[in-house]
Design a protein around this motif. Structure first.
Motif, PDB file in Angstrom:
ATOM      1  N   HIS A 222      40.282  30.438  50.459  1.00 42.06           N
ATOM      2  CA  HIS A 222      41.299  30.131  50.356  1.00 42.06           C
ATOM      3  C   HIS A 222      41.548  30.459  52.088  1.00 42.06           C
ATOM      4  O   HIS A 222      42.751  30.131  52.535  1.00 42.06           O
ATOM      5  CB  HIS A 222      42.127  31.119  50.016  1.00 42.06           C
ATOM      6  N   ASP A 223      40.573  31.173  52.773  1.00 40.45           N
ATOM      7  CA  ASP A 223      41.091  31.008  54.461  1.00 40.45           C
ATOM      8  C   ASP A 223      39.795  30.431  55.170  1.00 40.45           C
ATOM      9  O   ASP A 223      40.070  30.339  56.677  1.00 40.45           O
ATOM     10  CB  ASP A 223      40.522  32.861  54.835  1.00 40.45           C
ATOM     11  N   HIS A 251      46.880  29.716  58.912  1.00 42.36           N
ATOM     12  CA  HIS A 251      45.645  29.058  58.490  1.00 42.36           C
ATOM     13  C   HIS A 251      45.498  28.452  56.636  1.00 42.36           C
ATOM     14  O   HIS A 251      44.337  27.595  56.733  1.00 42.36           O
ATOM     15  CB  HIS A 251      44.462  30.316  58.820  1.00 42.36           C
ATOM     16  N   HIS A 275      48.624  29.816  49.253  1.00 41.50           N
ATOM     17  CA  HIS A 275      47.531  31.660  48.999  1.00 41.50           C
ATOM     18  C   HIS A 275      48.739  32.969  49.649  1.00 41.50           C
ATOM     19  O   HIS A 275      48.690  33.684  49.685  1.00 41.50           O
ATOM     20  CB  HIS A 275      46.662  31.531  49.402  1.00 41.50           C
ATOM     21  N   HIS A 276      49.349  32.220  50.987  1.00 40.86           N
ATOM     22  CA  HIS A 276      50.610  32.838  51.747  1.00 40.86           C
ATOM     23  C   HIS A 276      51.912  33.261  50.916  1.00 40.86           C
ATOM     24  O   HIS A 276      52.998  33.824  52.119  1.00 40.86           O
ATOM     25  CB  HIS A 276      50.017  33.173  52.699  1.00 40.86           C
ATOM     26  N   ASP A 304      43.550  37.896  46.393  1.00 38.79           N
ATOM     27  CA  ASP A 304      42.587  38.730  48.479  1.00 38.79           C
ATOM     28  C   ASP A 304      44.373  39.976  48.430  1.00 38.79           C
ATOM     29  O   ASP A 304      43.169  40.818  49.288  1.00 38.79           O
ATOM     30  CB  ASP A 304      43.381  37.195  48.437  1.00 38.79           C
TER      31      ASP A 304
HETATM   32 FE   LIG Z   1      44.725  34.241  54.059  1.00 42.88          FE
END
Ligand SMILES: [Fe+2]
Length: 365
Positions: A222-223, A251, A275-276, A304
């Motif tokens: 995810h990151d 990101h 994911h954010h 997360d």
């Molecule tokens: Fe992230």
């Protein structure tokens, strides 16, 4: 006879004169002839000798066992052998009745030899066709079975290859995930924990197997986009300025771009990209809301956030579990998808991730 097997005919008739005439005539035409005096004798011959005549001529009116009585028993024993009925008088109704009961045809006595011969030839052709068809069906069946076997072993091979490929990809991804952890100031194992928690939630929401596989990749990676963010910003000890925040917010997009290079990751791309995002539409980068947010991302964002709160950061200790759960509950329908929160809290899916937690509470001890 050119080495060919002669067609054999079983003649069942109680009249010795008829037996004699048929026997001589048919043998002259090249047939092998076997004689029986009544239905019972004919059946005994078929039964005891397990013998298969090509054609059966069966008289209707006989002592002991009539042709009418013998026909169904013969048909049951030799369903593929044509039976031609012989009748002493021209009785169309009886003939038709016999054919309904499974006789191939019927002949009226006295019959000219040519007519008998013609009917027998027709019966032989019919029998040959039947056998050909059975043989053809058998071959088709065999072919089908072989094909199925081949397909099965091919599928097994493919599956094995896929599993190997998947394992290899997963290992690569795990190494990549560790690279992000090394670059960012995450506690070690963050990506693995996000993956495990995400899988728990997905299973509780009854995601299909292939979605869960994609989720594992998306959760681990995810990151991944943080690879493109300068370390000076990622690890800056103090508060970030607005420009730095905007850079960090890139990101998820960078991550999605990296994943789009490898076709295998296609199902995981939006899990990373979203994911954010937040359920109420105030997240980033696309500001989508509700179920427009990729279902994988709906799960990853909770896992997360949970893990980030449950682990110590350089600038703060981990939060107590009660506080974390209250926070998650209060973000139901705001940051998080209601269904995901319900599954996580309702199923106590955080359990097992508490013991290893470096909470402020544990620190005091
Ligand atoms: Fe992230």
């Amino acid at each position: 006879m050119n080495g060919l097997k002669r067609n054999s005919i079983l003649v069942i008739d109680d009249d010795p004169a008829i037996r004699k005439v048929l026997s001589l005539g048919l043998e002259r035409l090249g047939y092998e002839v076997i004689l029986a005096q009544n239905g019972q004798e004919g059946i005994d011959l078929l039964e005891k000798q397990k013998w298969e005549p090509d054609i059966i001529l069966l008289d209707i009116r006989m002592p002991v066992l009539t042709g009418r009585e013998a026909l169904p028993r013969i048909r049951a024993m030799k369903p593929l052998t044509p039976v031609i009925m012989l009748t002493a008088y021209n009785d169309l109704a009886t003939g038709l009745e016999m054919m309904k009961s499974g006789a191939f045809d019927y002949l009226v006595k006295p019959t000219r030899l040519e007519q008998i011969s013609e009917t027998i030839q027709r019966a032989v052709r019919f029998k040959d066709l039947m056998w050909d068809k059975i043989e053809q069906d058998r071959r088709n069946e065999e072919y089908k079975k072989n094909l199925e076997k081949t397909m099965e072993s091919r599928t097994a091979e493919l599956n094995e290859t896929y599993q190997k490929l998947k394992a290899a990809n997963l290992q690569t991804v795990e190494v990549l995930a560790e690279t992000i952890e090394a670059k960012d100031h995450y506690t070690q194992g963050h990506c693995q924990r996000v993956r495990m928690i995400s899988v728990r939630i997905a299973k509780s929401l009854q995601f299909p197997k292939e979605k869960i596989e994609a989720l594992e990749f998306a959760a681990l990676l995810h990151d991944i986009g943080k690879i493109g963010i300068p370390e000076s910003i990622l690890n800056k000890p103090g508060a970030l300025n607005q420009d730095e925040i905007e850079i960090i917010k890139m990101h998820p997009l960078i991550g999605a771009q990296i994943l789009s290079i490898v076709e295998f990751f296609t199902p995981a791309i939006n899990g990373v990209r979203h994911h954010h995002e937040r359920w109420n539409g105030t997240g980033y980068p696309d500001r989508v809301s509700g179920n427009d947010i990729d279902p994988l991302a709906q799960i990853i964002t909770l896992a997360d956030t949970f893990d980030a709160m449950a682990q110590s950061r350089p600038y703060r200790k981990a939060l107590d579990l009660e506080l974390i759960l209250n926070e998650i509950s209060s973000q139901r329908g705001k940051q998080f998808a209601p269904a995901v929160v319900d599954a996580f809290l309702g199923g106590k899916l955080y359990e097992g991730f508490i013991d290893t937690m470096d909470t402020a509470e544990n620190q005091k001890r």
